[in-house]
Write a protein that holds these residues in place. Structure first.
Motif, short mmCIF file in Angstrom:
data_model
loop_
_atom_site.label_atom_id
_atom_site.label_comp_id
_atom_site.label_asym_id
_atom_site.label_seq_id
_atom_site.Cartn_x
_atom_site.Cartn_y
_atom_site.Cartn_z
N ARG A 137 0.83 -1.21 0.00
CA ARG A 137 0.00 0.00 0.00
C ARG A 137 0.86 1.26 0.00
NH1 ARG A 137 -3.87 -3.08 3.01
NH2 ARG A 137 -3.06 -2.44 5.03
N ARG A 138 1.88 1.28 0.87
CA ARG A 138 2.68 2.51 0.98
C ARG A 138 3.92 2.45 0.09
NH1 ARG A 138 0.65 4.64 5.97
NH2 ARG A 138 2.48 5.92 6.37
N ARG A 139 4.25 1.29 -0.38
CA ARG A 139 5.41 1.07 -1.26
C ARG A 139 6.69 1.71 -0.68
NH1 ARG A 139 4.42 1.62 -7.43
NH2 ARG A 139 6.58 0.96 -7.22
N ALA A 140 6.82 1.56 0.64
CA ALA A 140 7.95 2.20 1.32
C ALA A 140 9.27 1.49 1.03
CB ALA A 140 7.69 2.25 2.82
N LEU A 141 9.19 0.29 0.46
CA LEU A 141 10.42 -0.42 0.09
C LEU A 141 11.21 0.36 -0.96
CD1 LEU A 141 11.94 -3.06 0.58
CD2 LEU A 141 10.64 -4.11 -1.27
N ASP A 142 10.52 1.19 -1.71
CA ASP A 142 11.18 1.92 -2.80
C ASP A 142 12.27 2.87 -2.29
OD1 ASP A 142 9.48 0.57 -4.39
OD2 ASP A 142 8.27 2.28 -5.02
#
Ligand SMILES: Cc1cc2nc3c(=O)[nH]c(=O)nc-3n(C[C@H](O)[C@H](O)[C@H](O)COP(=O)(O)OP(=O)(O)OC[C@H]3O[C@@H](n4cnc5c(N)ncnc54)[C@H](O)[C@@H]3O)c2cc1C
Length: 452
Positions: A213-218
């Motif tokens: 959902r937040r794609r914080a891995l990017d």
């Protein structure tokens, strides 16, 4: 009858114990035992179950119980000496035991004592990416460093793909006695300040949120050293430590994410950190009790330490007079968590500035961390002390440099030490290095000279 004894594998997904139990088709009980000695204090007055940690664990047990109830089972929670309790149960009603393989030497001793008592035991491996049989050929000739370990693993090993959770249908079996749990009270934590809720469902929710959902891995590699915020790092460690989340599940979800959005350094780096965790777990299996000795794996004896009660108490209470250290300790004791960067600084200050035995710090972390994991904790502390597997033989952090680099706007310090809200960074550095003391803050018990 069969008994699944869960320890830090508190989940239903990727849980081979339930698959084994289902195939055996015998009445089943599922038990968690809170070891009695976790509640006993040592010479420093430390038990092993601080309030935040106890709360996370209870939430995890409640969540598992609720999920098991749906299959008509439920989780039995006992407290006491695991070996004595299981032997007693076995005498009254014999069972086949399915449980996790030992990670810490203490667990190895439990399993040996149970086998000696004639209990048949089947083990599963739920805390690591790789099973022993997968990794053993790679580790023949133990690698000298993390880098050597990683290169070997990355030359062709992948964790097994987790299977879907089992639908359980075994008839429930009841324990033949009651050993009620005495949970510690919760005075030294503030429920409202913790963003972590224990349990498998909350862990899976966090993984989903962080990745998809937040794609914080990017931005993981760039942000992972920050000190404050929700998404600077995955913050999956508490669920991984208690096994509410399977590390194999996390790994394969990252792989799926990389397949969908492409591979890059940012995204790869979370798997890189999971390999650090794996390295420490394999290390603990390999070296066992050696990692609990003061000199650990050091080639030469470590410098002598002298116990200074005033230093120790100042550190434990977050009143060392060094704001970055104090802020980290206050966060840790209030929430049971703080960032990796802060942990490194707390450890470095205790070991290299206060001259205390690193194992004291490790025990303090064990009490408070909601993500306490014996292999990662012992491994990281030993590494910084120079008693671990590190070609550089120890890590000493320059706390002034660290402050400028990682908290330049003082966001973390001001959050945890509101008394310093109006003080600028140069004044803090002058204070902690002993150059010019602030009147509104305690003097450093040991100052941190500029340049190290
Ligand atoms: C002195 C000291 C003690 C520590 N004690 C523990 C402990 O008891 N339990 C624990 O899980 N981690 C421990 N760590 C490692 C690390 O600080 C935490 O894993 C990390 O801060 C957890 O936050 P995160 O989930 O956001 O990590 P992320 O940066 O998102 O990393 C993802 C996962 O990789 C693993 N990981 C990352 N860094 C490390 C590392 N250095 N060593 C081992 N695993 C790592 C963790 O499972 C973590 O959840 C310790 C580090 C230090 C310096």
């Amino acid at each position: 009858m069969q008994l699944i004894w869960l320890r830090n594998d508190l989940r239903l997904h990727d849980q081979p114990a339930f698959r084994i139990a289902k195939a055996r088709q015998e009445p089943l009980a599922v038990v968690f035992i809170l070891p009695g000695h976790w509640l006993q204090t040592d010479r420093q007055g430390l038990d092993r179950l601080g309030a935040a940690k106890a709360r996370f664990l209870r939430q995890s047990l409640d969540d598992l119980d609720a999920q098991l109830q749906r299959s008509g089972l439920g989780l039995t929670v006992l407290s006491g000496d695991p070996v004595a309790l299981l032997r007693r149960w076995h005498r009254q009603s014999a069972f086949h035991l399915i449980t996790q393989a030992a990670q810490a030497p203490e667990e190895g001793a439990w399993l040996r004592a149970l086998a000696d008592a004639g209990i048949s035991i089947e083990t599963v491996e739920n805390q690591t990416l790789f099973d022993s049989e997968q990794i053993a050929p790679l580790l023949a000739g133990w690698p000298k460093s993390f880098t050597a370990f990683r290169h070997r693993v990355e030359s062709g090993l992948e964790p097994r793909v987790p299977r879907a959770p089992e639908s359980l249908s075994a008839a429930p079996a009841e324990p033949p006695f009651d050993a009620a749990v005495r949970w510690p009270g919760g005075s030294d934590t503030e429920e409202g300040r913790s963003q972590f809720r224990g349990g498998e469902r909350a862990g899976l929710e966090r993984l989903d949120d962080y990745l998809w959902r937040r794609r914080a891995l990017d931005h993981y590699r760039d942000s992972r050293n920050q000190l404050i915020g929700r998404d600077f790092a995955s913050q999956l460690s508490p669920w991984l430590a208690w096994g509410c989340l399977s590390v194999r599940e996390v790994w394969h979800q990252i792989r799926r994410y990389e397949a969908r959005y492409g591979e890059d350094e940012q995204r790869y780096w979370l798997r890189f950190e999971l390999l650090w965790r794996e390295f420490f777990h394999c290390s603990m299996r390999h070296y066992g009790r050696l990692l609990f000795r003061r000199d650990g794996l050091a080639a030469r004896p470590l410098p002598e330490t002298r116990f200074q009660a005033s230093y120790w108490h100042a550190w434990c209470q977050g009143r060392t007079g060094v704001p970055m250290v104090d802020a980290g300790l206050r966060e840790l004791t209030a929430t049971g968590y703080c960032s990796n960067r802060l942990r490194q600084n707390l450890a470095s200050y205790l070991i290299h500035q206060l001259g205390l035995d690193w194992r004291l710090g490790a025990r303090f972390f064990e009490r408070h961390l909601i993500d306490f994991d014996v292999a990662s904790n012992q491994g990281n502390w030993a590494y910084i002390a120079g008693a671990g597997q590190d070609p550089r033989q120890g890590r000493r952090f320059d706390l002034n440099w660290q402050l400028r680099r990682y908290d330049p706007a003082l966001m973390h310090i001001r959050h945890w030490l509101p008394e310093l809200a109006d003080i600028d960074i140069e004044s803090i550095i002058a204070h902690q290095s002993g150059r010019r003391l602030l009147s509104c803050y305690p003097a450093p018990v040991v100052s941190v000279p500029e340049g190290g």
